[in-house]
Design a protein around this motif. Structure first.
Motif, PDB file in Angstrom:
ATOM      1  N   GLU A  77       0.818  -1.205   0.000  1.00  0.00           N
ATOM      2  CA  GLU A  77       0.000   0.000   0.000  1.00  0.00           C
ATOM      3  C   GLU A  77       0.855   1.259   0.000  1.00  0.00           C
ATOM      4  O   GLU A  77       1.911   1.307   0.616  1.00  0.00           O
ATOM      5  CB  GLU A  77      -0.887   0.042   1.239  1.00  0.00           C
ATOM      6  CG  GLU A  77      -2.094  -0.820   1.174  1.00  0.00           C
ATOM      7  CD  GLU A  77      -3.072  -0.365   0.119  1.00  0.00           C
ATOM      8  OE1 GLU A  77      -3.436   0.817   0.054  1.00  0.00           O
ATOM      9  OE2 GLU A  77      -3.491  -1.231  -0.658  1.00  0.00           O
ATOM     10  N   SER A  78       0.333   2.284  -0.638  1.00  0.00           N
ATOM     11  CA  SER A  78       0.875   3.623  -0.488  1.00  0.00           C
ATOM     12  C   SER A  78       0.094   4.265   0.654  1.00  0.00           C
ATOM     13  O   SER A  78      -1.119   4.416   0.570  1.00  0.00           O
ATOM     14  CB  SER A  78       0.688   4.415  -1.774  1.00  0.00           C
ATOM     15  OG  SER A  78       1.078   5.749  -1.582  1.00  0.00           O
ATOM     16  N   ILE A  79       0.771   4.600   1.733  1.00  0.00           N
ATOM     17  CA  ILE A  79       0.122   5.264   2.866  1.00  0.00           C
ATOM     18  C   ILE A  79       0.211   6.760   2.604  1.00  0.00           C
ATOM     19  O   ILE A  79       1.274   7.341   2.609  1.00  0.00           O
ATOM     20  CB  ILE A  79       0.760   4.846   4.198  1.00  0.00           C
ATOM     21  CG1 ILE A  79       0.555   3.346   4.403  1.00  0.00           C
ATOM     22  CG2 ILE A  79       0.160   5.648   5.346  1.00  0.00           C
ATOM     23  CD1 ILE A  79       1.180   2.779   5.632  1.00  0.00           C
ATOM     24  N   GLN A  80      -0.957   7.375   2.369  1.00  0.00           N
ATOM     25  CA  GLN A  80      -1.015   8.759   1.917  1.00  0.00           C
ATOM     26  C   GLN A  80      -1.124   9.758   3.045  1.00  0.00           C
ATOM     27  O   GLN A  80      -0.754  10.913   2.901  1.00  0.00           O
ATOM     28  CB  GLN A  80      -2.179   8.909   0.940  1.00  0.00           C
ATOM     29  CG  GLN A  80      -1.987   7.980  -0.248  1.00  0.00           C
ATOM     30  CD  GLN A  80      -3.125   7.986  -1.211  1.00  0.00           C
ATOM     31  OE1 GLN A  80      -2.901   8.145  -2.387  1.00  0.00           O
ATOM     32  NE2 GLN A  80      -4.331   7.820  -0.739  1.00  0.00           N
ATOM     33  N   THR A  81      -1.642   9.319   4.177  1.00  0.00           N
ATOM     34  CA  THR A  81      -1.716  10.189   5.349  1.00  0.00           C
ATOM     35  C   THR A  81      -1.644   9.315   6.593  1.00  0.00           C
ATOM     36  O   THR A  81      -2.147   8.200   6.599  1.00  0.00           O
ATOM     37  CB  THR A  81      -3.004  11.051   5.342  1.00  0.00           C
ATOM     38  OG1 THR A  81      -2.985  11.951   6.444  1.00  0.00           O
ATOM     39  CG2 THR A  81      -4.259  10.213   5.400  1.00  0.00           C
ATOM     40  N   LEU A  82      -0.972   9.816   7.606  1.00  0.00           N
ATOM     41  CA  LEU A  82      -0.832   9.100   8.872  1.00  0.00           C
ATOM     42  C   LEU A  82      -1.096  10.096   9.985  1.00  0.00           C
ATOM     43  O   LEU A  82      -0.419  11.117  10.093  1.00  0.00           O
ATOM     44  CB  LEU A  82       0.576   8.516   9.000  1.00  0.00           C
ATOM     45  CG  LEU A  82       0.874   7.655  10.215  1.00  0.00           C
ATOM     46  CD1 LEU A  82       0.040   6.382  10.199  1.00  0.00           C
ATOM     47  CD2 LEU A  82       2.359   7.291  10.235  1.00  0.00           C
ATOM     48  N   VAL A  83      -2.115   9.817  10.821  1.00  0.00           N
ATOM     49  CA  VAL A  83      -2.523  10.758  11.867  1.00  0.00           C
ATOM     50  C   VAL A  83      -2.567  10.026  13.204  1.00  0.00           C
ATOM     51  O   VAL A  83      -3.163   8.963  13.320  1.00  0.00           O
ATOM     52  CB  VAL A  83      -3.912  11.365  11.543  1.00  0.00           C
ATOM     53  CG1 VAL A  83      -4.380  12.281  12.668  1.00  0.00           C
ATOM     54  CG2 VAL A  83      -3.872  12.110  10.220  1.00  0.00           C
ATOM     55  N   MET A  84      -1.925  10.635  14.215  1.00  0.00           N
ATOM     56  CA  MET A  84      -1.922  10.074  15.566  1.00  0.00           C
ATOM     57  C   MET A  84      -3.100  10.629  16.358  1.00  0.00           C
ATOM     58  O   MET A  84      -3.428  11.818  16.261  1.00  0.00           O
ATOM     59  CB  MET A  84      -0.616  10.427  16.273  1.00  0.00           C
ATOM     60  CG  MET A  84      -0.466   9.792  17.651  1.00  0.00           C
ATOM     61  SD  MET A  84       1.084  10.248  18.454  1.00  0.00           S
ATOM     62  CE  MET A  84       2.238   9.370  17.441  1.00  0.00           C
ATOM     63  N   HIS A  85      -3.730   9.791  17.136  1.00  0.00           N
ATOM     64  CA  HIS A  85      -4.821  10.198  18.024  1.00  0.00           C
ATOM     65  C   HIS A  85      -4.284  11.291  18.954  1.00  0.00           C
ATOM     66  O   HIS A  85      -3.154  11.205  19.450  1.00  0.00           O
ATOM     67  CB  HIS A  85      -5.287   8.977  18.832  1.00  0.00           C
ATOM     68  CG  HIS A  85      -6.518   9.196  19.620  1.00  0.00           C
ATOM     69  ND1 HIS A  85      -6.528   9.877  20.815  1.00  0.00           N
ATOM     70  CD2 HIS A  85      -7.796   8.810  19.384  1.00  0.00           C
ATOM     71  CE1 HIS A  85      -7.751   9.906  21.290  1.00  0.00           C
ATOM     72  NE2 HIS A  85      -8.549   9.260  20.441  1.00  0.00           N
ATOM     73  N   PRO A  86      -5.054  12.345  19.237  1.00  0.00           N
ATOM     74  CA  PRO A  86      -4.546  13.464  20.036  1.00  0.00           C
ATOM     75  C   PRO A  86      -4.178  13.120  21.476  1.00  0.00           C
ATOM     76  O   PRO A  86      -3.341  13.795  22.077  1.00  0.00           O
ATOM     77  CB  PRO A  86      -5.664  14.495  20.010  1.00  0.00           C
ATOM     78  CG  PRO A  86      -6.799  13.910  19.290  1.00  0.00           C
ATOM     79  CD  PRO A  86      -6.394  12.590  18.724  1.00  0.00           C
ATOM     80  N   SER A  87      -4.755  12.061  22.051  1.00  0.00           N
ATOM     81  CA  SER A  87      -4.448  11.752  23.451  1.00  0.00           C
ATOM     82  C   SER A  87      -3.979  10.315  23.682  1.00  0.00           C
ATOM     83  O   SER A  87      -3.752   9.930  24.817  1.00  0.00           O
ATOM     84  CB  SER A  87      -5.679  12.032  24.328  1.00  0.00           C
ATOM     85  OG  SER A  87      -6.764  11.233  23.918  1.00  0.00           O
ATOM     86  N   ASP A  88      -3.823   9.533  22.619  1.00  0.00           N
ATOM     87  CA  ASP A  88      -3.395   8.142  22.759  1.00  0.00           C
ATOM     88  C   ASP A  88      -2.386   7.820  21.658  1.00  0.00           C
ATOM     89  O   ASP A  88      -2.769   7.561  20.518  1.00  0.00           O
ATOM     90  CB  ASP A  88      -4.606   7.204  22.661  1.00  0.00           C
ATOM     91  CG  ASP A  88      -4.230   5.740  22.750  1.00  0.00           C
ATOM     92  OD1 ASP A  88      -3.047   5.418  22.971  1.00  0.00           O
ATOM     93  OD2 ASP A  88      -5.135   4.898  22.591  1.00  0.00           O
ATOM     94  N   SER A  89      -1.109   7.829  21.994  1.00  0.00           N
ATOM     95  CA  SER A  89      -0.062   7.661  20.987  1.00  0.00           C
ATOM     96  C   SER A  89      -0.015   6.264  20.378  1.00  0.00           C
ATOM     97  O   SER A  89       0.658   6.051  19.379  1.00  0.00           O
ATOM     98  CB  SER A  89       1.308   8.006  21.582  1.00  0.00           C
ATOM     99  OG  SER A  89       1.616   7.109  22.635  1.00  0.00           O
ATOM    100  N   SER A  90      -0.725   5.299  20.930  1.00  0.00           N
ATOM    101  CA  SER A  90      -0.782   3.957  20.350  1.00  0.00           C
ATOM    102  C   SER A  90      -1.853   3.832  19.270  1.00  0.00           C
ATOM    103  O   SER A  90      -1.911   2.835  18.561  1.00  0.00           O
ATOM    104  CB  SER A  90      -1.059   2.908  21.432  1.00  0.00           C
ATOM    105  OG  SER A  90       0.031   2.825  22.304  1.00  0.00           O
ATOM    106  N   THR A  91      -2.711   4.844  19.170  1.00  0.00           N
ATOM    107  CA  THR A  91      -3.771   4.825  18.171  1.00  0.00           C
ATOM    108  C   THR A  91      -3.388   5.711  16.996  1.00  0.00           C
ATOM    109  O   THR A  91      -3.138   6.900  17.158  1.00  0.00           O
ATOM    110  CB  THR A  91      -5.110   5.295  18.783  1.00  0.00           C
ATOM    111  OG1 THR A  91      -5.454   4.402  19.847  1.00  0.00           O
ATOM    112  CG2 THR A  91      -6.223   5.313  17.757  1.00  0.00           C
ATOM    113  N   LEU A  92      -3.331   5.089  15.823  1.00  0.00           N
ATOM    114  CA  LEU A  92      -2.981   5.780  14.584  1.00  0.00           C
ATOM    115  C   LEU A  92      -4.008   5.448  13.515  1.00  0.00           C
ATOM    116  O   LEU A  92      -4.589   4.355  13.511  1.00  0.00           O
ATOM    117  CB  LEU A  92      -1.610   5.328  14.076  1.00  0.00           C
ATOM    118  CG  LEU A  92      -0.429   5.573  14.988  1.00  0.00           C
ATOM    119  CD1 LEU A  92       0.744   4.730  14.552  1.00  0.00           C
ATOM    120  CD2 LEU A  92      -0.068   7.037  14.951  1.00  0.00           C
TER     121      LEU A  92
END
Length: 186
Positions: A65-80
């Motif tokens: 896959e081409s990963i086009q955007t990656l965003v981290m949850h604002p209060s949980d760094s294990s959730t992307l």
């Protein structure tokens, strides 16, 4: 070394590093095992692939896959959340150990999480913007760019979180003052 493989997105939080790789074109394509999502827990010294995605009872891989955007949850760094080129939007709650598909197939170019109400998500697929108010279970179409240019960025205003900005690949800018429910051109 990872820069040579392709375009990357890099996020640092203490000793965790997340990198998603997408290829710039077929002529520079490395072997499939060198693409997808990578995790480092030792400040980038070593890397591990984390590519397994659960989709409606099946398991597929982010490796191609081409990963086009990656965003981290604002209060949980294990959730992307990762917007992919063909699998749609995928989510991990365990720092990439496993992923689940949140949208049906399609290319997700932009994605944003409401900074306070983290069940409110917005994503773009082509020239359309979709809104979920339940953490990605149900999505509704809230905007279609009539110029047919893809929506390339989505951002909540940090000073007024009811306001959301969207931009297209052609440079058009749109704004919503009701958390992505309706849109107007700037």
């Amino acid at each position: 070394l990872l820069k040579k493989i392709g375009k990357y997105l890099y996020t640092k939080l203490k000793d965790l590093f997340f990198v998603s790789l997408s290829l710039l074109g077929a002529s520079c394509a490395p072997p499939a095992r060198n693409t997808g999502f990578f995790l480092s827990v030792d400040q980038g010294t070593t890397w591990q692939q984390r590519n397994l995605v659960q989709t409606d009872g099946n398991a597929v891989s982010l490796a191609n896959e081409s990963i086009q955007t990656l965003v981290m949850h604002p209060s949980d760094s294990s959730t992307l959340y990762a917007g992919t080129s063909t699998l749609g939007l995928v989510k991990t709650v365990n720092a990439g150990e496993s992923w689940q598909q949140l949208t049906t197939s399609g290319s997700i170019l932009a994605f944003a999480i409401h900074p306070q109400d983290t069940d409110k998500l917005i994503a773009s697929r082509g020239n359309q913007i979709f809104l979920s108010t339940d953490g990605g279970e149900v999505w509704s179409l809230t905007f279609t760019n009539q110029t047919t240019q893809a929506i390339s960025d989505l951002q909540f205003d940090p000073l007024n979180t009811q306001r959301v900005y969207a931009s297209s690949l052609s440079g058009d800018i749109f704004v919503s003052d009701d958390s992505a429910k309706s849109w107007s051109s700037l």
